[in-house]
Design an enzyme around this catalytic site. Structure first.
Site, PDB file in Angstrom:
ATOM      1  CG  HIS A 417      -1.808   1.169   1.337  1.00  0.00           C
ATOM      2  ND1 HIS A 417      -3.145   1.110   1.050  1.00  0.00           N
ATOM      3  CD2 HIS A 417      -1.576   2.454   1.690  1.00  0.00           C
ATOM      4  CE1 HIS A 417      -3.694   2.304   1.211  1.00  0.00           C
ATOM      5  NE2 HIS A 417      -2.752   3.146   1.612  1.00  0.00           N
ATOM      6  CD  GLU A 418       1.556   3.532   3.749  1.00  0.00           C
ATOM      7  OE1 GLU A 418       1.694   4.604   3.126  1.00  0.00           O
ATOM      8  OE2 GLU A 418       0.537   3.288   4.448  1.00  0.00           O
ATOM      9  CG  HIS A 421       0.265   6.249  -0.687  1.00  0.00           C
ATOM     10  ND1 HIS A 421      -0.844   6.590  -1.413  1.00  0.00           N
ATOM     11  CD2 HIS A 421      -0.194   5.773   0.503  1.00  0.00           C
ATOM     12  CE1 HIS A 421      -1.936   6.315  -0.699  1.00  0.00           C
ATOM     13  NE2 HIS A 421      -1.567   5.813   0.450  1.00  0.00           N
ATOM     14  CG  HIS A 424       0.373   8.516  -7.011  1.00  0.00           C
ATOM     15  ND1 HIS A 424      -0.833   8.645  -6.360  1.00  0.00           N
ATOM     16  CD2 HIS A 424       0.263   9.299  -8.108  1.00  0.00           C
ATOM     17  CE1 HIS A 424      -1.617   9.452  -7.050  1.00  0.00           C
ATOM     18  NE2 HIS A 424      -0.978   9.867  -8.109  1.00  0.00           N
TER      19      HIS A 424
END
Ligand SMILES: [Zn+2]
Length: 631
Positions: A417-418, A421, A424
């Protein structure tokens, strides 16, 4: 406002940078026996500033530059060149302030017990408010120029293009921007209207008289917020019931007080809505991101229509937990299957790398850059901030990732998940100028949740035993319940309580409880005999801090729905979808999130993404039932 709004207000920083879950943030140190602190797994803050004195120098320089910005007042209309020069200067100072803030925060989070570091973090926060005050004239001055002049300036000066999005956004806000004296007055009321949230937070975290219960194994548990989170997962049904009944009775004792605090919060929002000429608080909140109201409406309609899928999950859960009589609200949390499989940080990096491969070479290059360099602080340690987050604001440097890696599957999933980010930020920062690099929470969470889904799908596929497969499937299922259904239930409640106040009524604790109870019963199929909801649990609304975040929760539900839609497209090997996804990440904040997502093939105002999620949920349950029927 020329400053990219995704860094403001501070509540959004907290949620976005530090990750909001549906439950209150638990400030508890988790220490694991794993004491590996190889340098590789500690982040290197010298990439931001060589040492603290360099940080101090940067901070003082920024403070002076902020003061100097006031001198730009009155220059915007002189020519396109002066508009550019003023906008550039503000932008440059803002970029420095973010870097100063990122360093201070990361440094403070490694050991929250060090007072000097906390103080630096507070000082950096103050720079934000000073900056905001120093340029409060910017938007009114811009609006006074008028659309025609601004359009002329933009055409004359190509360099202004990078400021174009925020300049046009300021124009869009004109009907809700007031004359300068009233703007100043309104800015001052924020200290008053934020009172309810502060009172709630102190009360719910520090002052509630948490009770202690003794579980059937003789273990004593203090039912604080953290104790409740752990206790409700107890394998013994009697224990769970005791945990629920004791915990919610305490909240029930303060129903009237908690209701008065909530009333004050929602009245404050209604005031803001009214003062700024919006028709409703929902409309005001959606206006910020230019999100069409149809998104909210479609979400709620689709969720209600698909409640039978949620109820199917509860029936499956009842079967797996071996509950013979009525299923109760306290049966929702115990895990369906336990798995003792270790995921070291090296395992997390490796499985995530394999799972994300369909995202393409460019994505993977950014991923590898991150994991090979010292971008992350991996293991829990004494005094370290709990949870996980990615901090991508240091535009000229690189993202940083804070983890509390616990060597289990949940840790691997959080890692994936991290890094969603982090990649991104890498792609957006490389493609966009600073002014449009910052992206919205909605797109950010979509990209990250999709990574978790790709990881889930891969480990399900590769699982060697039925139990392992059931474990991953169960986790995927529970995520869909907690993030899609539960958050939409919250969103419906939030809308209802705002409407109650907007129509001139007052909220009381008992009124809030009865509104919440109706929703709990509807969502959990009380009348259809799916889950019996006891009246005592209707106080749960008081426990959810997100009702103080001003229409924040619905974004969890839209993000997970968008992620399901994207995962479905990408996992079938659709090259176009994969390319569109990379384009979406690179677009940063260069357009409104609804538009960006629509270009990536997901239209949140239509039923398709929500139905993709429901389809995913049913597919997981099909697989689980096949395994169970076989056994
Ligand atoms: Zn996130």
């Amino acid at each position: 406002m020329i400053m990219n709004k995704h860094y403001f207000p501070l509540t959004l920083i907290l949620c976005f940078l530090f990750g909001c879950s549906d439950e209150p943030l638990v400030q508890e140190v988790v220490t694991t026996p794993n004491a590996v602190t190889s340098e590789q797994y500690l982040w290197d803050l010298t990439d931001l500033y060589p040492d603290l004195s360099a940080w101090q120098v940067a901070k003082e320089k920024a403070a002076q530059q902020i003061k100097d910005l006031t001198k730009l007042q009155g220059t915007l209309g002189n020519s396109s060149a002066t508009l550019l020069s003023a906008s550039d200067q503000i932008s440059a100072v803002y970029k420095d302030v973010v870097r100063i803030y990122v360093h201070a925060n990361l440094n403070a989070d490694v050991d929250t017990r060090i007072a000097e570091n906390q103080e630096r973090s507070q000082l950096a926060r103050n720079l934000f408010s000073d900056l905001s005050a120093a340029i409060s004239w910017y938007n009114p001055e811009l609006l006074a120029l008028g659309e025609k002049t601004i359009a002329q300036f933009l055409a004359q000066e190509p360099e202004l293009a990078k400021h174009g999005f925020s300049i046009n956004d300021a124009l869009r806000r004109a009907p809700h921007t007031l004359v300068s004296e009233i703007e100043t007055l309104l800015a001052k009321t924020s200290k008053l209207t934020s009172g309810a949230n502060s009172i709630y937070s102190v009360f719910a975290n520090a002052n509630m008289p948490w009770p202690t219960v003794t579980l059937s194994n003789g273990k004593e548990v203090r039912l604080s917020q953290a104790g409740y989170s752990a206790g409700r997962q107890a394998t013994s049904r009697e224990d769970r019931k005791m945990v629920f009944d004791t915990f919610w009775s305490v909240w029930q004792d303060y129903e009237a007080t908690l209701g008065a605090i909530m009333n004050s919060q929602i009245q404050g929002l209604a005031f803001k809505t009214d003062a700024r000429n919006y028709k409703s608080s929902l409309g005001r909140a959606l206006f910020d991101d230019n999100m069409p109201p149809e998104v909210y409406e479609t979400l709620v309609a689709e969720v209600n229509q698909s409640l039978p899928t949620l109820h199917r999950y509860f029936k499956l859960r009842k079967r797996m937990l071996g509950i013979k009589d009525e299923m109760r609200y306290y049966d929702i949390y115990p895990p369906l299957v336990n798995l003792n499989k270790q995921f070291s940080i090296e395992d997390s990096i490796e499985v995530t790398r394999r799972a994300l491969k369909p995202l393409g070479a460019e994505y993977m290059a950014a991923y590898d850059l991150g994991v090979k360099n010292r971008w992350m602080h991996v293991y829990p340690s004494e005094g370290k901030r709990s949870g996980a987050y990615m901090s991508g604001g240091a535009y000229d440097v690189h993202p940083y990732v804070l983890l509390n890696h616990n060597d289990d599957f949940e840790s691997a999933s959080t890692f994936a998940h991290e890094y969603g980010h982090a990649v991104h930020s890498v792609l957006a920062n490389a493609q966009q100028p600073w002014e449009t690099a910052g992206y919205s929470t909605f797109i950010a969470e979509t990209a990250s949740i999709m990574n978790e889904m790709l990881l889930q799908d891969m480990v399900i596929e590769e699982a060697k035993t039925d139990d392992e497969k059931l474990f991953y499937l169960g986790i995927g299922l529970e995520a869909l319940r907690g993030t899609f259904y539960r958050q939409t239930m919250f969103a419906e409640f939030e809308l209802k309580i705002n409407q109650e106040v907007e129509s001139g009524n007052v909220l009381t604790g008992s009124k809030l409880s009865s509104m919440y109870l109706e929703l709990l019963k509807r969502y959990h199929g009380h009348d259809q005999g799916v889950i019996t909801i006891d009246d005592l649990y209707s106080i749960e609304w008081a426990y959810i801090p997100h009702f103080y975040y001003d229409f924040y929760v619905f974004q969890y539900a839209t993000s997970i729905a968008a992620a399901s839609g994207l995962a479905k497209q990408i996992s079938t090997g659709n090259q176009q979808a994969q390319q569109d996804f990379i384009t979406l990440l690179k677009a940063g904040g260069s357009n409104y999130p609804y538009e960006l997502m629509r270009k990536a093939g997901i239209d949140m105002a239509t039923p398709a993404p929500y139905r993709a999620l429901v389809e995913r949920m049913n597919k997981i349950m099909d697989e689980m039932e096949t395994i169970l029927d076989r056994g």
